[in-house]
Motif scaffolding. Structure first.
Motif, PDB file in Angstrom:
ATOM      1  N   PRO A   8       8.568  60.643  70.311  1.00  0.00           N
ATOM      2  CA  PRO A   8       9.182  59.867  71.486  1.00  0.00           C
ATOM      3  C   PRO A   8      10.469  59.667  71.519  1.00  0.00           C
ATOM      4  O   PRO A   8      10.819  59.069  72.458  1.00  0.00           O
ATOM      5  CB  PRO A   8       8.210  58.613  71.606  1.00  0.00           C
ATOM      6  N   ASP A   9      11.079  59.250  70.222  1.00  0.00           N
ATOM      7  CA  ASP A   9      12.299  59.037  70.200  1.00  0.00           C
ATOM      8  C   ASP A   9      13.356  60.069  70.817  1.00  0.00           C
ATOM      9  O   ASP A   9      14.649  59.717  71.240  1.00  0.00           O
ATOM     10  CB  ASP A   9      12.850  58.786  68.808  1.00  0.00           C
ATOM     11  N   GLN A  10      12.637  61.225  70.763  1.00  0.00           N
ATOM     12  CA  GLN A  10      13.707  62.414  71.356  1.00  0.00           C
ATOM     13  C   GLN A  10      13.828  62.122  73.010  1.00  0.00           C
ATOM     14  O   GLN A  10      14.937  62.454  73.484  1.00  0.00           O
ATOM     15  CB  GLN A  10      13.483  63.709  71.054  1.00  0.00           C
ATOM     16  N   ALA A  11      12.926  61.593  73.528  1.00  0.00           N
ATOM     17  CA  ALA A  11      13.111  61.229  74.953  1.00  0.00           C
ATOM     18  C   ALA A  11      13.633  60.448  75.298  1.00  0.00           C
ATOM     19  O   ALA A  11      14.462  60.330  76.312  1.00  0.00           O
ATOM     20  CB  ALA A  11      11.468  61.090  75.461  1.00  0.00           C
ATOM     21  N   ASP A  12      14.354  59.561  74.432  1.00  0.00           N
ATOM     22  CA  ASP A  12      15.318  58.468  74.854  1.00  0.00           C
ATOM     23  C   ASP A  12      16.555  58.748  74.244  1.00  0.00           C
ATOM     24  O   ASP A  12      17.647  58.258  74.699  1.00  0.00           O
ATOM     25  CB  ASP A  12      15.018  57.082  73.986  1.00  0.00           C
ATOM     26  N   HIS A  13      16.855  59.914  73.565  1.00  0.00           N
ATOM     27  CA  HIS A  13      18.117  60.522  73.178  1.00  0.00           C
ATOM     28  C   HIS A  13      18.300  62.026  73.055  1.00  0.00           C
ATOM     29  O   HIS A  13      18.146  62.531  72.273  1.00  0.00           O
ATOM     30  CB  HIS A  13      18.364  60.019  71.496  1.00  0.00           C
ATOM     31  N   PRO A  14      18.054  62.391  74.364  1.00  0.00           N
ATOM     32  CA  PRO A  14      18.173  63.850  74.489  1.00  0.00           C
ATOM     33  C   PRO A  14      19.714  64.379  74.407  1.00  0.00           C
ATOM     34  O   PRO A  14      20.616  63.550  74.227  1.00  0.00           O
ATOM     35  CB  PRO A  14      17.726  64.085  76.054  1.00  0.00           C
ATOM     36  N   ILE A  15      19.729  65.862  74.344  1.00  0.00           N
ATOM     37  CA  ILE A  15      21.064  66.357  74.104  1.00  0.00           C
ATOM     38  C   ILE A  15      21.352  66.773  75.857  1.00  0.00           C
ATOM     39  O   ILE A  15      20.618  67.315  76.388  1.00  0.00           O
ATOM     40  CB  ILE A  15      20.873  67.652  73.416  1.00  0.00           C
ATOM     41  N   ILE A  16      22.459  66.389  76.225  1.00  0.00           N
ATOM     42  CA  ILE A  16      22.876  66.363  77.242  1.00  0.00           C
ATOM     43  C   ILE A  16      24.598  67.332  77.284  1.00  0.00           C
ATOM     44  O   ILE A  16      25.328  66.882  76.636  1.00  0.00           O
ATOM     45  CB  ILE A  16      23.515  65.232  78.193  1.00  0.00           C
ATOM     46  N   ILE A  17      24.291  68.462  77.821  1.00  0.00           N
ATOM     47  CA  ILE A  17      25.727  69.382  77.858  1.00  0.00           C
ATOM     48  C   ILE A  17      25.930  69.914  79.182  1.00  0.00           C
ATOM     49  O   ILE A  17      24.961  70.213  79.866  1.00  0.00           O
ATOM     50  CB  ILE A  17      25.422  70.664  76.849  1.00  0.00           C
TER      51      ILE A  17
END
Length: 281
Positions: A144-153
């Motif tokens: 679930p932590d990945q949902a709060d820290h996505p990769i944005i490019i």
């Protein structure tokens, strides 16, 4: 008066640039990268199982070319790329190999009129549409932590879309002139077929990203639809005339398994041969 006129011209030019430019943005969890790499290995394995060695090499070469353009030109030279939550080099390497390999392996299967084109197309489109919800479910359950820290490019497009349009126009102009110079239908390039491939391959990719919430996340309707329309007409399609010439040159002498043809033929003969072929299922 001259100063007012010059200022008006500058303002008009700035407004034109702003309209022509748009942001192509992607947002995804890091898990998406690993699952996509697994898919690429499965796809490449299936191609090799079916003895599609040339198709695999074309896909790999396209991935390298995508990376050279995206990282070398778009990022280093034009500075149109920005990223949050990841390494520009490694994320672009994955993106380039992923879509470069998938797109051009698929294109090669299309123009060679592979007898299993439906199955290959369903596999690729199915993954593009199914991958985002699969990732969302797995992230919610296991990371679930990945949902709060996505990769944005993201990247802006105004710096290079004009050059892309020029490449597209020159390529199709050459095909049009070729067809006008040849009366025999068997010696003409099937331009509608190439256009359909170039547009639909990119459209499937863009639509999958859009529906999955990866493309243009958080942007308005106009910025969401522009990449879908413009990229589908321009970005992959611009290479189709050139890819087709390479296809004719290579397959006139070599088979899909990279062995030499028993009786090599000319590119013109290969064009007629390819025109006579059809997709069977």
């Amino acid at each position: 008066m001259m100063v007012v006129y010059e200022n008006a011209m500058i303002a008009a030019a700035a407004e034109t640039t702003q309209v022509a430019d748009f942001v192509a943005k992607r947002q995804f969890a890091p898990m998406y990268i690993w699952l996509d790499i697994a898919f690429l290995l499965v796809f490449a394995g299936l191609l090799l199982w079916r003895r599609k060695t040339m198709t695999v090499l074309v896909g790999l070469a396209a991935g390298v070319l995508y990376f050279a353009v995206d990282y070398g030109i778009f990022n280093l030279a034009l500075h149109t790329r920005s990223i949050e939550g990841g390494s520009m080099f490694w994320v672009l390497l994955w993106m380039s190999m992923s879509y470069g390999f998938t797109n051009f392996a698929w294109i090669w299967l299309w123009i060679s009129k592979d007898s299993h084109l439906f199955e290959w197309s369903l596999l690729i489109l199915g993954w593009w549409f199914c991958a985002p919800p699969i990732v969302q479910t797995l992230v919610a359950r296991f990371a679930p932590d990945q949902a709060d820290h996505p990769i944005i490019i993201q990247r802006t497009t105004g710096a290079y879309h004009g050059w892309m349009a020029l490449i597209l126009f020159v390529g199709y102009l050459a095909l049009i002139i070729w067809n006008l110079a040849h009366e025999r239908r068997s010696q003409r390039v099937n331009i509608p077929w190439l256009l359909a491939i170039g547009v639909l391959v990119q459209f499937g990719w863009e639509l999958g990203l859009l529906i999955g919430g990866i493309r243009s996340a958080g942007l308005g309707l106009q910025e969401t639809l522009k990449p879908l329309v413009v990229n589908s007409l321009l970005e992959t399609n611009l290479g189709m005339p050139y890819v087709y010439v390479i296809f004719l040159a290579v397959t006139a002498r070599y088979t899909e398994t990279l062995s030499k043809r028993t009786h090599p033929i000319t590119m013109l003969e290969r064009l007629a041969e390819n025109n006579a072929e059809c997709v069977t299922h």
